[in-house]
Design an enzyme around this catalytic site. Structure first.
Site, mmCIF file in Angstrom:
data_model
loop_
_atom_site.group_PDB
_atom_site.id
_atom_site.type_symbol
_atom_site.label_atom_id
_atom_site.label_comp_id
_atom_site.label_asym_id
_atom_site.label_seq_id
_atom_site.Cartn_x
_atom_site.Cartn_y
_atom_site.Cartn_z
ATOM 1 N N ASP A 27 0.832 -1.218 0.000
ATOM 2 C CA ASP A 27 0.000 0.000 0.000
ATOM 3 C C ASP A 27 0.863 1.264 0.000
ATOM 4 O O ASP A 27 1.980 1.262 0.514
ATOM 5 C CB ASP A 27 -0.911 -0.030 1.240
ATOM 6 N N ASN A 75 -10.927 -2.636 -5.231
ATOM 7 C CA ASN A 75 -10.184 -1.702 -6.083
ATOM 8 C C ASN A 75 -10.827 -1.499 -7.462
ATOM 9 O O ASN A 75 -10.544 -0.512 -8.135
ATOM 10 C CB ASN A 75 -8.720 -2.131 -6.250
HETATM 11 C C1 IPE Z 1 -5.366 -2.734 -0.042
HETATM 12 O O1 IPE Z 1 -5.074 -1.401 -0.233
HETATM 13 C C2 IPE Z 1 -5.340 -3.462 -1.349
HETATM 14 C C3 IPE Z 1 -4.038 -3.583 -1.953
HETATM 15 C C4 IPE Z 1 -2.894 -3.205 -1.454
HETATM 16 C C5 IPE Z 1 -4.031 -4.214 -3.236
HETATM 17 P P1 IPE Z 1 -6.206 -0.299 -0.378
HETATM 18 O O2 IPE Z 1 -5.509 0.998 -0.530
HETATM 19 O O3 IPE Z 1 -7.156 -0.683 -1.428
HETATM 20 O O4 IPE Z 1 -6.950 -0.399 1.035
HETATM 21 P P2 IPE Z 1 -7.794 0.668 1.841
HETATM 22 O O5 IPE Z 1 -8.772 1.256 0.889
HETATM 23 O O6 IPE Z 1 -6.827 1.688 2.341
HETATM 24 O O7 IPE Z 1 -8.418 -0.096 2.956
HETATM 25 C C1 IPE Z 2 -1.639 0.267 -3.333
HETATM 26 O O1 IPE Z 2 -1.445 1.630 -3.373
HETATM 27 C C2 IPE Z 2 -1.928 -0.337 -4.687
HETATM 28 C C3 IPE Z 2 -3.336 -0.707 -4.883
HETATM 29 C C4 IPE Z 2 -4.255 -0.689 -3.972
HETATM 30 C C5 IPE Z 2 -3.717 -1.148 -6.195
HETATM 31 P P1 IPE Z 2 -2.637 2.659 -3.342
HETATM 32 O O2 IPE Z 2 -3.040 2.974 -4.728
HETATM 33 O O3 IPE Z 2 -3.739 2.174 -2.456
HETATM 34 O O4 IPE Z 2 -1.928 3.915 -2.683
HETATM 35 P P2 IPE Z 2 -2.536 4.909 -1.617
HETATM 36 O O5 IPE Z 2 -3.010 4.096 -0.456
HETATM 37 O O6 IPE Z 2 -3.664 5.632 -2.295
HETATM 38 O O7 IPE Z 2 -1.399 5.796 -1.261
HETATM 39 MG MG MG Z 3 -4.115 2.372 -0.479
#
Ligand code: IPE
Ligand code: IPE
Ligand code: MG
Length: 255
Positions: A27, A75
Site C-alpha cells: 500500500d 479496487n
Molecule cells: C489494499 O489497499 C489493497 C491492496 C494493497 C491491493 P487499499 O488501498 O485498497 O486499502 P484501503 O482502501 O486503504 O483499505
Molecule cells: C496500493 O497503493 C496499490 C493498490 C491498492 C492497487 P494505493 O493505490 O492504495 O496507494 P494509496 O493508499 O492511495 O497511497
Molecule cells: Mg491504499
C-alpha cells in the site's frame, strides 16, 4: 541499499528460523506519487520495481511462499483510468518478469476472482502460470481481484454443494473442509503479513489464513519498500514469540 550489504544481511537473517510464507499488503503507491505532484499511476509503476526487488530478496533469503496483494475486489471501484493503468502495468510486469521468474525456478500463482481480469492480463498470467507450474523454487502468488470475504463465500458455496451431494453432513464440517476450498489450499500457512504505508488494517486480505499470522505494519510507502525493509520485517518477526493460545512456559516445555 548496496547489493553486497543486502546479501550479507540476507545471510544473517537466514541463520534464524524464517517465516515459510510471507504475505504483503503493498500500500501507498498513490500517496508516494501525490507527494511529488505526479500522477498516481507513476506510484504504481515505481511499486512494480519494489515488487521485483522484494521478490528477489525473498527468494535469496529462502522464503518458500510470497503472496502479494496487488489488486483487491474493492479496487475495481477506483476511477476507470486508474484501473486500466493498473491492468496495463500488470500485463507489462507479467511479460517483463517472465524470464527472471523462469530462470530462478519461481512458480507463479494467482488467487482471486481471476475471471474478472481483462483478457490482455489473463492470457499472459495463465501462460506464465502454466509454464512455471513445474518450478520447484519459491511460490510467488499474486492476489488479483482478491478479497478474503469473497474467498470465504465461494468456499462456503463449495462446502454447501458437498452437503447437498450427500458427501458431507452439516454437523461434520471441519476446519479442514473449509481450508481445502480456499484459493490458498496448496500454500504453507501464512506466518507473516506485512502492510506498508502506515495503515493499520487488513483490507480484506487473507482473513481466514491470517488467524495466527504475525502482523508487521510499517510507515514506508510501497515504492520505497525494498529488500532491506523486507529483512527488517523478517527480523521483527524473528524476535516475537508465537504462542498460539498457550503460555510461554508451555512453549518452553515443548520438545
Ligand atoms: C489494499 O489497499 C489493497 C491492496 C494493497 C491491493 P487499499 O488501498 O485498497 O486499502 P484501503 O482502501 O486503504 O483499505
Ligand atoms: C496500493 O497503493 C496499490 C493498490 C491498492 C492497487 P494505493 O493505490 O492504495 O496507494 P494509496 O493508499 O492511495 O497511497
Ligand atoms: Mg491504499
Amino acid at each position: 541499499m548496496e547489493s553486497a550489504t543486502l546479501k550479507f544481511r540476507e545471510s544473517t537473517v537466514k541463520a534464524k528460523p524464517l517465516p515459510r510464507h510471507v504475505g504483503i499488503i503493498m500500500d501507498g503507491n498513490g500517496r508516494w506519487a501525490e507527494m511529488q505532484g505526479r500522477p498516481r499511476i507513476e506510484g504504481h509503476r515505481e511499486g512494480s520495481a519494489s515488487v521485483r526487488e522484494v521478490t528477489r530478496c525473498a527468494r535469496r533469503t529462502g522464503i518458500e511462499a510470497l503472496t502479494l496483494y496487488a489488486f483487491s475486489s474493492q479496487n475495481w471501484k477506483r476511477p476507470s483510468l486508474e484501473v486500466t493503468g493498473l491492468m496495463e502495468l500488470l500485463r507489462e510486469y507479467l511479460i517483463k518478469e517472465r524470464a527472471e521468474i523462469m530462470e530462478n525456478g519461481i512458480r507463479l500463482n494467482a488467487i482471486g476472482a481471476l475471471e474478472r481480469l481483462p483478457a490482455f492480463v489473463r492470457t499472459p498470467l495463465e501462460a506464465l502460470r502454466e509454464d512455471s507450474a513445474g518450478n520447484k523454487g519459491m511460490v510467488l502468488t499474486l492476489a488479483l481481484s482478491y478479497g478474503g470475504r469473497e474467498e470465504l463465500v465461494q468456499a462456503m458455496q463449495a462446502v454447501a454443494r458437498r452437503v447437498e451431494n450427500g458427501e458431507l453432513s452439516s454437523d461434520s464440517i471441519t476446519e479442514a473442509d473449509v481450508e481445502r476450498e480456499l484459493w490458498t489450499c496448496d500454500l504453507p500457512p501464512v506466518d507473516l503479513i506485512i502492510r506498508s504505508s502506515g495503515e493499520n488494517r487488513v483490507s480484506n486480505f487473507l482473513l481466514w489464513q491470517g488467524a495466527y499470522a504475525e502482523y508487521v505494519f510499517t510507515e514506508t510507502l510501497w515504492p520505497d519498500f525494498r529488500g532491506d525493509e523486507l529483512l527488517d520485517c523478517i527480523e521483527r518477526y524473528q524476535n516475537r514469540e508465537r504462542r498460539f493460545g498457550l503460555t510461554s512456559a508451555q512453549l518452553r516445555a515443548l520438545p
